[in-house]
Design an enzyme around this catalytic site. Sequence first.
Site, PDB file in Angstrom:
ATOM      1  CD  GLU A   7       9.573 -10.910 -40.329  1.00 39.82           C
ATOM      2  OE1 GLU A   7      10.178 -11.134 -39.270  1.00 39.82           O
ATOM      3  OE2 GLU A   7       8.408 -11.273 -40.536  1.00 39.82           O
ATOM      4  CD  GLU A  62      13.969  -7.791 -32.913  1.00 47.19           C
ATOM      5  OE1 GLU A  62      14.989  -8.365 -32.494  1.00 47.19           O
ATOM      6  OE2 GLU A  62      12.883  -8.370 -33.089  1.00 47.19           O
ATOM      7  CE  LYS A  73      13.277 -10.543 -35.460  1.00 44.83           C
ATOM      8  NZ  LYS A  73      12.888 -11.940 -35.319  1.00 44.83           N
ATOM      9  CD  GLU A  87       6.573 -14.215 -31.016  1.00 45.59           C
ATOM     10  OE1 GLU A  87       6.253 -14.148 -32.226  1.00 45.59           O
ATOM     11  OE2 GLU A  87       7.623 -14.736 -30.624  1.00 45.59           O
TER      12      GLU A  87
END
Length: 506
Positions: free
Chosen positions: A326, A317, A320, A263
Site C-alpha cells: 500500500e 506514500e 498509508k 486509477e
Amino acid sequence: MAVLVLLLLLAVSHATADEDPYIGVNIGTDLSNMPHPTQVVALLKAQQIRHVRLYNADQGMLVALANTGIRVMVSIPNEQLLGIGQSNSTAANWVSQNIVPHYPATNITAICVGSEVLTTLPNAGPVLVNAIKFVHSALVASKLDRKIIVSSPLPSTVILDSFPPSQAFFNRSWNPVLVPMLDFLQSTGSFLMLNMYPYYDYMKSNGAITLDYALFQPLTPNKEAVDSNTLVHYTNVFDAMVDATYFAMAFLNFTDIPVIVTETGWPSKGDSNEPDATIENANTYNSNLIRHVMNKTGTPKHPGIAVSTYIYELYNEDMKPGPISEKNWGLFDANGDPIYILRLTGSGSLLANDTTNKTYCTPKDGADPKMLQAALDWACGPGKVDCSPLLQGKPCYEPDNVIAHATYAFNTYYHRMGKTSDACDFNGVADITTTDPSHGSCNFPGSLGSNGTMVNITAPSMNSVSSDSSGPSFYGRGGFTGNLVLIKVMLWSAYLVVYFVKFCTN
C-alpha cells in the site's frame, strides 16, 4: 536523479472518446515528508506531466498549479459526501470556495465526487447521485458546467462476471444508484470514472490470470483469453475490464458514455506474501500501460479508441496503513527521485526516454565569494534546504569553504525543485553541470550513494508555510564559519537584501 519523462498530449477540457488519449497521475499526500506544493508542481513540469488528479481541493496545490496549463481533477473526499449530498447549499458553498476562486487560472477540468463510495462508504450510496447533481447545479450557477465535468470514480469490483466481458453486468443491488448516475453522465457528456487494479485481479485469481496477462506482456494466441460469446481475443486484463465496463453499461441501455480510468498501477514492493510486487513488475506494467494508451491501441470492443488513464500514483506514500504494498505504488519518492526508470523506448516522439541525463547545480568558476555566501545563506534559510550535512562532523563538512558548501546547498535546492533551469541560477553565481560533485562520504542529491540508492533531499511538508517564507539556517556553525558566526549574524540580513535586490533586477 535520473530523469523520467512522461510526455503527455494536450487535450481540451471536455475530452471525448474520439480525442487524443493522455496519461495522468494521481497525487496522494500520505507522506511523512510531503513536498511543498511548489515542489510538486516543479516535478510535474520537469516530467511534462500535464494531467493530475487530486484527492481533495487543497488550496496550496490549486494555487501552485495556477497558470501552468496542467489539467486538474479535484475531489470531494468521502467524508464530505454526506453533507454535500443532503444539502444543495452545502454543495454550492463547496464550489464557491474551492472551484470558483481558482478557475480559470488553475485549469480544473473535472470534479470527482467521492471515490469508490459504493464499496468504501455504502451508507452514503443513496445520496451519491444527489451530491453529483448538486455540485453540477452549482457549476451551472457559476457558468462553469460546460468547462468542468462531474462524476464519481467506481471500483471495478462493482462489475460482476467481468469475464467474458460480453456478459458483464453491474452488481444489481446498486442499480438504484447506478442507473440515475449513468443517466446523469450521459445527459451531461461526462465520463464513467473507473478505478482498476489488475494487480489485485491477478493476486485473487488463484492462477486463472497469468502474470504476463496482467502486465500487458506479449502472449501466444493459445494463452490469450477468449470471450466465448464474441470469440474476441483479449491480451491483457486492462482491456478486458474496460470492455466489461462498456458491456455492463450497455446491459442497462447506456451505450455512449466514455470510460476514463482514474486509477491503475502496480506496487514496487510488498510483504512476503506479495512476491510479485516488485520494481521490475511495476516498471513493466506502467511502461506497457503508457505505450498501450498513447499508441491509441484501444480495446477489442473499441479498437483505435484509447482510454485516457491516471497512474496511481506520483509518490510512494509511506504513511498509508495496511501492507507494505500500500505504501509503494509511486513513480517517485518524496525527494522527486524515480523509484524506477520507465522503459518507454519505441513509443515514438510522444514519449521521450531521457533517463540517463544526470545533472547537478554548482557554483560558477570565479564567482564572487560574497555573492556565493549570500546565495548559500538564502538556500539554507528561506530556500529551506536541509544544510545539516554541512555541520562540523557531518559528511559534507569538509572541505570547509564557501564554494564546497554552496555546491551542496545549490544542488540540493536544484533537485528539490525538479531540476528546472531557473532553480540553478542563484543570481548568476551557479550553473548546471553533468559532473557529479560528490566526494568521499558526501553524496549529493541526484547521485548514487555508496549503497546504490538515490541520495535523500529534505523537503517541507504540504502543510508548511510558503517556500518564500524564512526558515532556520543550519549553515554557519563551527570551523571555517565558526569564527565568523557573530559577523554573519550581523551581516546575514544585509547579504539577503543585496541578493534579493540583484535577483529581482536580474
